[in-house]
Structures are given as structure tokens and as C-alpha cells.
Motif scaffolding. Sequence first.
Motif, PDB file in Angstrom:
ATOM      1  N   LEU A  65       0.740  -1.215   0.007  1.00 56.15           N
ATOM      2  CA  LEU A  65      -0.044   0.200   0.160  1.00 56.15           C
ATOM      3  C   LEU A  65       0.777   1.307   0.067  1.00 56.15           C
ATOM      4  O   LEU A  65       0.354   2.303  -0.589  1.00 56.15           O
ATOM      5  CB  LEU A  65      -0.904  -0.076   1.274  1.00 56.15           C
ATOM      6  N   LYS A  66       2.072   1.277   0.392  1.00 52.07           N
ATOM      7  CA  LYS A  66       2.843   2.222   0.541  1.00 52.07           C
ATOM      8  C   LYS A  66       3.492   2.637  -0.951  1.00 52.07           C
ATOM      9  O   LYS A  66       3.738   3.952  -1.167  1.00 52.07           O
ATOM     10  CB  LYS A  66       4.261   2.049   1.357  1.00 52.07           C
ATOM     11  N   LYS A  67       3.267   1.941  -1.875  1.00 59.26           N
ATOM     12  CA  LYS A  67       3.766   2.317  -3.263  1.00 59.26           C
ATOM     13  C   LYS A  67       2.885   3.586  -3.735  1.00 59.26           C
ATOM     14  O   LYS A  67       1.530   3.540  -3.327  1.00 59.26           O
ATOM     15  CB  LYS A  67       3.766   1.123  -4.177  1.00 59.26           C
ATOM     16  N   PRO A  68       3.429   4.647  -4.309  1.00 58.53           N
ATOM     17  CA  PRO A  68       2.495   5.904  -4.765  1.00 58.53           C
ATOM     18  C   PRO A  68       1.453   5.727  -5.463  1.00 58.53           C
ATOM     19  O   PRO A  68       0.108   6.049  -5.312  1.00 58.53           O
ATOM     20  CB  PRO A  68       3.749   6.560  -5.250  1.00 58.53           C
ATOM     21  N   ASP A  69       1.584   4.582  -6.487  1.00 57.50           N
ATOM     22  CA  ASP A  69       0.337   4.262  -7.543  1.00 57.50           C
ATOM     23  C   ASP A  69      -0.516   3.607  -6.730  1.00 57.50           C
ATOM     24  O   ASP A  69      -1.771   3.605  -7.136  1.00 57.50           O
ATOM     25  CB  ASP A  69       0.921   3.518  -8.671  1.00 57.50           C
ATOM     26  N   LYS A  70      -0.208   2.942  -5.741  1.00 59.93           N
ATOM     27  CA  LYS A  70      -1.126   2.099  -5.004  1.00 59.93           C
ATOM     28  C   LYS A  70      -1.978   3.042  -4.135  1.00 59.93           C
ATOM     29  O   LYS A  70      -3.385   2.986  -4.007  1.00 59.93           O
ATOM     30  CB  LYS A  70      -0.662   0.837  -4.035  1.00 59.93           C
ATOM     31  N   LEU A  71      -1.311   4.044  -3.554  1.00 63.18           N
ATOM     32  CA  LEU A  71      -1.984   4.904  -2.604  1.00 63.18           C
ATOM     33  C   LEU A  71      -3.030   5.903  -3.491  1.00 63.18           C
ATOM     34  O   LEU A  71      -4.295   5.964  -3.107  1.00 63.18           O
ATOM     35  CB  LEU A  71      -0.977   5.855  -2.118  1.00 63.18           C
ATOM     36  N   ARG A  72      -2.568   6.257  -4.745  1.00 66.25           N
ATOM     37  CA  ARG A  72      -3.458   6.949  -5.588  1.00 66.25           C
ATOM     38  C   ARG A  72      -4.850   6.317  -5.902  1.00 66.25           C
ATOM     39  O   ARG A  72      -5.669   6.872  -5.997  1.00 66.25           O
ATOM     40  CB  ARG A  72      -2.702   7.206  -6.778  1.00 66.25           C
ATOM     41  N   LEU A  73      -4.590   4.845  -6.145  1.00 63.69           N
ATOM     42  CA  LEU A  73      -5.715   4.020  -6.377  1.00 63.69           C
ATOM     43  C   LEU A  73      -6.624   4.036  -5.460  1.00 63.69           C
ATOM     44  O   LEU A  73      -7.973   4.326  -5.381  1.00 63.69           O
ATOM     45  CB  LEU A  73      -5.441   2.477  -6.707  1.00 63.69           C
ATOM     46  N   ALA A 122      -4.738   2.427   7.962  1.00 63.49           N
ATOM     47  CA  ALA A 122      -3.288   2.300   7.609  1.00 63.49           C
ATOM     48  C   ALA A 122      -2.715   3.734   8.049  1.00 63.49           C
ATOM     49  O   ALA A 122      -1.543   3.807   7.968  1.00 63.49           O
ATOM     50  CB  ALA A 122      -3.169   1.864   6.287  1.00 63.49           C
ATOM     51  N   SER A 123      -3.690   4.670   8.183  1.00 62.32           N
ATOM     52  CA  SER A 123      -2.775   6.022   7.925  1.00 62.32           C
ATOM     53  C   SER A 123      -1.848   6.226   9.204  1.00 62.32           C
ATOM     54  O   SER A 123      -0.998   7.282   8.808  1.00 62.32           O
ATOM     55  CB  SER A 123      -3.948   6.954   8.026  1.00 62.32           C
ATOM     56  N   ALA A 124      -1.849   5.695  10.122  1.00 60.70           N
ATOM     57  CA  ALA A 124      -0.796   5.929  11.196  1.00 60.70           C
ATOM     58  C   ALA A 124       0.591   5.270  10.698  1.00 60.70           C
ATOM     59  O   ALA A 124       1.589   6.194  10.798  1.00 60.70           O
ATOM     60  CB  ALA A 124      -1.255   5.365  12.468  1.00 60.70           C
ATOM     61  N   ASP A 125       0.558   4.248   9.929  1.00 59.15           N
ATOM     62  CA  ASP A 125       1.718   3.626   9.465  1.00 59.15           C
ATOM     63  C   ASP A 125       2.229   4.177   8.142  1.00 59.15           C
ATOM     64  O   ASP A 125       3.325   4.179   7.635  1.00 59.15           O
ATOM     65  CB  ASP A 125       1.442   2.088   9.099  1.00 59.15           C
ATOM     66  N   ASP A 142       3.879   8.650   3.746  1.00 55.39           N
ATOM     67  CA  ASP A 142       3.495   8.175   2.218  1.00 55.39           C
ATOM     68  C   ASP A 142       2.381   9.031   2.079  1.00 55.39           C
ATOM     69  O   ASP A 142       2.112   9.560   0.624  1.00 55.39           O
ATOM     70  CB  ASP A 142       3.257   6.848   2.130  1.00 55.39           C
ATOM     71  N   LEU A 143       1.238   9.019   2.710  1.00 56.44           N
ATOM     72  CA  LEU A 143       0.275   9.904   2.406  1.00 56.44           C
ATOM     73  C   LEU A 143       0.353  11.189   2.285  1.00 56.44           C
ATOM     74  O   LEU A 143      -0.110  12.044   1.354  1.00 56.44           O
ATOM     75  CB  LEU A 143      -0.880   9.679   3.519  1.00 56.44           C
ATOM     76  N   ALA A 144       1.543  11.594   3.029  1.00 54.22           N
ATOM     77  CA  ALA A 144       1.684  13.464   2.956  1.00 54.22           C
ATOM     78  C   ALA A 144       2.363  13.666   1.618  1.00 54.22           C
ATOM     79  O   ALA A 144       2.211  14.596   1.134  1.00 54.22           O
ATOM     80  CB  ALA A 144       2.452  13.643   3.971  1.00 54.22           C
ATOM     81  N   ASN A 145       2.955  12.782   1.197  1.00 54.53           N
ATOM     82  CA  ASN A 145       3.789  12.692  -0.081  1.00 54.53           C
ATOM     83  C   ASN A 145       3.136  12.349  -1.165  1.00 54.53           C
ATOM     84  O   ASN A 145       3.556  12.386  -2.298  1.00 54.53           O
ATOM     85  CB  ASN A 145       5.170  12.072  -0.055  1.00 54.53           C
ATOM     86  N   ALA A 146       1.993  11.924  -1.214  1.00 49.62           N
ATOM     87  CA  ALA A 146       1.211  11.193  -2.339  1.00 49.62           C
ATOM     88  C   ALA A 146       0.518  12.718  -2.836  1.00 49.62           C
ATOM     89  O   ALA A 146       0.023  13.437  -2.068  1.00 49.62           O
ATOM     90  CB  ALA A 146       0.106  10.380  -1.905  1.00 49.62           C
ATOM     91  N   PRO A 147       0.670  13.043  -4.453  1.00 46.14           N
ATOM     92  CA  PRO A 147       0.108  14.177  -4.766  1.00 46.14           C
ATOM     93  C   PRO A 147      -1.694  14.338  -4.658  1.00 46.14           C
ATOM     94  O   PRO A 147      -2.374  13.306  -4.781  1.00 46.14           O
ATOM     95  CB  PRO A 147       0.283  13.874  -6.403  1.00 46.14           C
ATOM     96  N   SER A 148      -1.890  15.339  -4.304  1.00 44.85           N
ATOM     97  CA  SER A 148      -3.212  15.748  -4.131  1.00 44.85           C
ATOM     98  C   SER A 148      -3.924  14.862  -2.952  1.00 44.85           C
ATOM     99  O   SER A 148      -5.048  15.052  -2.745  1.00 44.85           O
ATOM    100  CB  SER A 148      -3.921  15.802  -5.331  1.00 44.85           C
ATOM    101  N   CYS A 149      -3.526  14.216  -2.122  1.00 46.11           N
ATOM    102  CA  CYS A 149      -3.956  13.518  -1.182  1.00 46.11           C
ATOM    103  C   CYS A 149      -4.535  14.250  -0.053  1.00 46.11           C
ATOM    104  O   CYS A 149      -5.725  13.954   0.290  1.00 46.11           O
ATOM    105  CB  CYS A 149      -2.943  12.573  -0.348  1.00 46.11           C
ATOM    106  N   PHE A 150      -3.878  15.327   0.321  1.00 51.03           N
ATOM    107  CA  PHE A 150      -4.418  16.103   1.277  1.00 51.03           C
ATOM    108  C   PHE A 150      -5.688  17.167   0.833  1.00 51.03           C
ATOM    109  O   PHE A 150      -6.762  16.909   1.594  1.00 51.03           O
ATOM    110  CB  PHE A 150      -3.433  17.245   1.765  1.00 51.03           C
ATOM    111  N   ASP A 151      -5.574  17.314  -0.482  1.00 52.14           N
ATOM    112  CA  ASP A 151      -6.755  18.065  -0.904  1.00 52.14           C
ATOM    113  C   ASP A 151      -8.006  17.208  -1.182  1.00 52.14           C
ATOM    114  O   ASP A 151      -9.299  17.309  -0.780  1.00 52.14           O
ATOM    115  CB  ASP A 151      -6.545  18.600  -2.261  1.00 52.14           C
ATOM    116  N   ALA A 152      -7.742  15.858  -1.650  1.00 51.80           N
ATOM    117  CA  ALA A 152      -8.874  14.991  -1.678  1.00 51.80           C
ATOM    118  C   ALA A 152      -9.485  14.791  -0.216  1.00 51.80           C
ATOM    119  O   ALA A 152     -10.737  14.637  -0.054  1.00 51.80           O
ATOM    120  CB  ALA A 152      -8.343  13.701  -2.391  1.00 51.80           C
ATOM    121  N   LEU A 153      -8.835  14.476   0.627  1.00 49.12           N
ATOM    122  CA  LEU A 153      -9.277  14.263   2.006  1.00 49.12           C
ATOM    123  C   LEU A 153      -9.936  15.332   2.651  1.00 49.12           C
ATOM    124  O   LEU A 153     -10.931  15.205   3.141  1.00 49.12           O
ATOM    125  CB  LEU A 153      -8.036  13.844   2.925  1.00 49.12           C
ATOM    126  N   ALA A 154      -9.485  16.623   2.214  1.00 50.78           N
ATOM    127  CA  ALA A 154     -10.031  17.701   2.813  1.00 50.78           C
ATOM    128  C   ALA A 154     -11.505  17.987   2.206  1.00 50.78           C
ATOM    129  O   ALA A 154     -12.416  18.455   2.693  1.00 50.78           O
ATOM    130  CB  ALA A 154      -9.228  19.051   2.690  1.00 50.78           C
TER     131      ALA A 154
END
Length: 195
Positions: free
Chosen positions: A117-125, A150-153, A157-169
Amino acid sequence: ADEAQDAPCRLEAAHAVAKILVTTNPNVLTDAQRLSPIRPLLWLCRQFRAFDLMHFEACLALANLTSLGPAAKARVAAEKGVAALEYLQFSENDMIQRAATEVLCNMVPNPDFLAHLKKPDKLRLWIALGLEYEKDDKLASAALGCLAMASADLAEDLANAPSCFDALAELLKLHDRPALVHRAAYCLANLARHP
């Protein structure tokens, strides 16, 4: 030639196991009864010629088994089941997509799954699946549940995922879907704790 002749029988046998495990409380099964069906169920998930109902019931059975603890999750990972289930997340059948996502959600906190799940393409999925709430609220709920657990672990990776913060917000604005808002808020809280 024998293997080709045995395939339909094996397919039906694996489907029968799936049907039984969909309606059986996994808590009444012994450890051997919980772990031994995982291989044939994953084999069924990999069969392109299987009917959608077979894939769906195999995923439901696996979701039941992986909900019980680390041994079943470890067996799914050892049998390379993550890739097979991830393939089913792209099924044209919405119910199969959701069921496969729910099995993978149950895989948290398995270390092999977290590494996957840590892989950037998997997180984007998974983020993209979480944004599918208009199409399938339950699929989005399962995807965001997985990310929340999984967010604590995976905070870095989530912080570095492009647009993750915006999507969650953006998900925080969904006042009519409190379960999704809760999952997104939990992810963001873990991101905020990350240095």
C-alpha cells in the motif's frame, strides 16, 4: 490435457467452498478450517472464465476469513492474493469491486499489505476509490476505511502522495455522509501528527 479437463470441476469445487463460507460464521471454524480454503478461494479469484457470482462469493468468503485475525491475512499475503484481489478491484461488476476492496481493507495491518500500500501508485488508487462515493458509497467507505486504518503507518507516504491532502479535505464537506467524513478526518488527523 488432464489439467484442462479438471478445471471445470475445480472451479465448481472452489465455488462450493465460497458459498459455504459466505453463510458460515467463521468464528465457529477451527484454525485449519479457516486457513485451508484461502488457496482455492484465491485460485478462483484468478480465474478469468469464472462467472461474476463466483468471484463475488469468493471475495465475500475471503472477507469473512480475513476479518478474524493475522493468520488468515498472512496466508492471503503468502499466497500472493493481494495482486489477485487488486485485479478484481477493476472488475466491471460494482459488487465485485466492492467485495475485493473490502477483503483488502481487512488485510490491514498485515506488514506485507502495508508495504504494498505504501507504493505511490497504490495509494493513488485507494484515494481514487475513496472519491467514488457518488457511484458507490460502500466502495468509497471501504477504501477510506482502509486508508484510515493504515494512516498511522502510512502518514509520510500519504503526505507525499500528490493531491492526497486536498482529496481528503474535500471529503470533509460531505455533510450527508458522516461515515466518509469520519474516515477522511481520521486520515487527516494522522497526517497532522506526522512531523
